[in-house]
Scaffold this motif. Structure first.
Motif, mmCIF file in Angstrom:
data_model
loop_
_atom_site.group_PDB
_atom_site.id
_atom_site.type_symbol
_atom_site.label_atom_id
_atom_site.label_comp_id
_atom_site.label_asym_id
_atom_site.label_seq_id
_atom_site.Cartn_x
_atom_site.Cartn_y
_atom_site.Cartn_z
ATOM 1 N N LEU A 160 0.229 -9.594 -7.429
ATOM 2 C CA LEU A 160 -0.804 -9.796 -8.450
ATOM 3 C C LEU A 160 -0.790 -8.633 -9.447
ATOM 4 C CD1 LEU A 160 -3.785 -10.998 -6.191
ATOM 5 C CD2 LEU A 160 -2.038 -12.365 -7.312
ATOM 6 N N CYS A 161 -0.641 -7.420 -8.936
ATOM 7 C CA CYS A 161 -0.579 -6.249 -9.827
ATOM 8 C C CYS A 161 0.657 -6.335 -10.717
ATOM 9 C CB CYS A 161 -0.487 -4.955 -9.025
ATOM 10 S SG CYS A 161 -1.947 -4.612 -8.062
ATOM 11 N N ARG A 162 1.788 -6.695 -10.112
ATOM 12 C CA ARG A 162 3.030 -6.760 -10.891
ATOM 13 C C ARG A 162 2.922 -7.824 -11.979
ATOM 14 N NH1 ARG A 162 7.591 -8.042 -7.400
ATOM 15 N NH2 ARG A 162 8.763 -7.824 -9.323
ATOM 16 N N LYS B 294 -1.632 -1.300 -12.148
ATOM 17 C CA LYS B 294 -2.219 -1.159 -10.820
ATOM 18 C C LYS B 294 -3.628 -1.733 -10.815
ATOM 19 C CE LYS B 294 -0.045 3.224 -9.528
ATOM 20 N NZ LYS B 294 -0.155 3.806 -8.184
ATOM 21 N N LEU B 295 -3.914 -2.620 -9.871
ATOM 22 C CA LEU B 295 -5.264 -3.160 -9.741
ATOM 23 C C LEU B 295 -5.956 -2.571 -8.505
ATOM 24 C CD1 LEU B 295 -4.586 -6.943 -10.562
ATOM 25 C CD2 LEU B 295 -5.081 -5.083 -12.142
ATOM 26 N N PHE B 296 -5.259 -1.723 -7.793
ATOM 27 C CA PHE B 296 -5.802 -1.022 -6.614
ATOM 28 C C PHE B 296 -6.383 -1.992 -5.582
ATOM 29 C CE2 PHE B 296 -5.724 1.956 -10.121
ATOM 30 C CZ PHE B 296 -5.035 3.016 -9.546
ATOM 31 N N LEU B 297 -5.539 -2.891 -5.114
ATOM 32 C CA LEU B 297 -6.000 -3.922 -4.185
ATOM 33 C C LEU B 297 -5.726 -3.568 -2.727
ATOM 34 C CD1 LEU B 297 -4.640 -7.028 -6.162
ATOM 35 C CD2 LEU B 297 -6.869 -5.958 -6.348
ATOM 36 N N LYS B 298 -4.959 -2.474 -2.488
ATOM 37 C CA LYS B 298 -4.529 -2.227 -1.105
ATOM 38 C C LYS B 298 -4.933 -0.874 -0.521
ATOM 39 C CE LYS B 298 -0.902 -4.279 0.714
ATOM 40 N NZ LYS B 298 0.394 -4.904 0.925
ATOM 41 N N GLY B 299 -5.892 -0.234 -1.107
ATOM 42 C CA GLY B 299 -6.352 1.032 -0.523
ATOM 43 C C GLY B 299 -5.373 2.166 -0.719
ATOM 44 N N ALA B 300 -5.150 2.960 0.330
ATOM 45 C CA ALA B 300 -4.395 4.210 0.221
ATOM 46 C C ALA B 300 -2.993 4.013 -0.366
ATOM 47 C CB ALA B 300 -4.296 4.846 1.602
ATOM 48 N N ARG B 301 -2.340 2.925 -0.016
ATOM 49 C CA ARG B 301 -0.978 2.669 -0.494
ATOM 50 C C ARG B 301 -0.887 2.713 -2.024
ATOM 51 N NH1 ARG B 301 3.428 -0.390 1.843
ATOM 52 N NH2 ARG B 301 4.796 -1.111 0.206
ATOM 53 N N CYS B 302 -1.962 2.280 -2.685
ATOM 54 C CA CYS B 302 -1.963 2.218 -4.157
ATOM 55 C C CYS B 302 -1.793 3.596 -4.784
ATOM 56 C CB CYS B 302 -3.261 1.591 -4.652
ATOM 57 S SG CYS B 302 -3.632 0.015 -3.901
ATOM 58 N N LYS C 204 4.806 4.317 -2.868
ATOM 59 C CA LYS C 204 5.185 2.988 -2.366
ATOM 60 C C LYS C 204 4.608 1.857 -3.219
ATOM 61 C CE LYS C 204 5.541 4.270 2.485
ATOM 62 N NZ LYS C 204 4.791 4.242 3.734
ATOM 63 N N CYS C 205 3.714 2.196 -4.137
ATOM 64 C CA CYS C 205 3.087 1.170 -4.983
ATOM 65 C C CYS C 205 4.167 0.358 -5.692
ATOM 66 C CB CYS C 205 2.160 1.835 -5.995
ATOM 67 S SG CYS C 205 1.607 0.692 -7.244
ATOM 68 N N ALA C 206 4.056 -0.964 -5.580
ATOM 69 C CA ALA C 206 5.088 -1.851 -6.135
ATOM 70 C C ALA C 206 5.151 -1.799 -7.656
ATOM 71 C CB ALA C 206 4.827 -3.273 -5.666
ATOM 72 N N VAL C 207 4.033 -1.489 -8.305
ATOM 73 C CA VAL C 207 4.040 -1.443 -9.773
ATOM 74 C C VAL C 207 4.897 -0.266 -10.246
ATOM 75 C CG1 VAL C 207 2.581 -0.936 -11.786
ATOM 76 C CG2 VAL C 207 1.873 -2.636 -10.155
HETATM 77 FE FE1 SF4 Z 1 -1.262 -2.965 -6.649
HETATM 78 FE FE2 SF4 Z 1 0.294 -0.846 -6.175
HETATM 79 FE FE3 SF4 Z 1 -1.893 -1.255 -4.741
HETATM 80 FE FE4 SF4 Z 1 0.217 -2.895 -4.436
HETATM 81 S S1 SF4 Z 1 0.138 -0.734 -3.935
HETATM 82 S S2 SF4 Z 1 -1.952 -3.485 -4.588
HETATM 83 S S3 SF4 Z 1 0.976 -2.921 -6.552
HETATM 84 S S4 SF4 Z 1 -1.825 -0.836 -6.961
#
Ligand code: SF4
Length: 208
Positions: free
Chosen positions: A11-13, A18-26, A30-33
């Motif tokens: 969804l972010c891509r 970045k929509l910050f949907l996954k907590g710490a990973r964002c 490792k963030c996919a964006v």
């Molecule tokens: Fe979006 Fe990056 Fe978080 Fe994944 S890790 S939800 S791409 S902000």
């Protein structure tokens, strides 16, 4: 109400940010964006100029995805906002910010809004002394939100508070982390929305 069960990073891509949907990973590399700066899918690398409609549609999708709301519920928020005195776009954002799952995220009790949704639906929250398990519950001024749960879940939520303590709590909420309570001081204003969105584009889209 349902929610989108697909991969969050997609969804972010799709929105290109970045929509910050996954907590710490964002907040990590490792963030996919950051790793793949193009839209998902077979035609993700193709770039074309968006029409006015396309721009409005993307902005609506972005706001929906940030708050984890599906189309019907989002449109209902819009209709309610349009029927309320004031600037429709601002009131729409107010409704979304006042959702209980969003409040937990904003106060650092949840890693993401999705996590906030789970905390609420698993019966860990009470508002003014009464259990509330509806993530879309709208808080109002003077509401007291408490975490009331077993030791294990409480420890997890306390760990969230610890890891998000650098996050600034919006001025319309006050947090008592020692007692795991939140007080709603006032209705949020446009300035309390910290991410960049153009809600006017949504108003224009739905007014077509
Ligand atoms: Fe979006 Fe990056 Fe978080 Fe994944 S890790 S939800 S791409 S902000």
């Amino acid at each position: 109400m349902g929610r989108d069960l697909g991969p969050d990073c997609r969804l972010c891509r799709r929105e290109g940010e970045k929509l910050f949907l996954k907590g710490a990973r964002c907040y990590t590399h490792k963030c996919a964006v950051s790793r793949r700066e193009y839209a998902p899918g077979q035609h993700g690398l193709k770039k074309g100029k968006l029409s006015n409609f396309g721009v409005q549609l993307r902005e609506k999708q972005k706001i929906k995805r940030i708050y984890g709301v599906l189309e019907t519920q989002f449109r209902n928020y819009f209709l309610k906002a349009a029927g309320t005195k004031g600037v429709t776009g601002h009131i729409l954002l107010q409704f979304l910010e006042r959702r209980l799952d969003s409040v937990l995220f904003n106060c650092g009790f949840a890693k993401s809004r999705t996590d906030g949704r789970q905390i609420v639906s698993h019966n860990h929250v009470s508002v003014n002394g009464r259990r509330v398990n509806i993530p879309s519950f709208l808080v109002k001024p003077n509401d007291i939100i408490e975490i009331k749960t077993d030791d294990k879940a409480l420890a997890n939520i306390k760990a969230n508070v610890e890891t998000t303590k650098e996050r600034k709590v919006p001025g319309w909420l006050t947090v008592d982390a020692a007692n795991m309570t939140i007080k709603v001081v006032r209705i949020p204003t446009r300035e309390d929305v910290t991410f960049t969105v153009n809600e006017q584009l949504v108003v224009e889209l739905y007014s077509r």
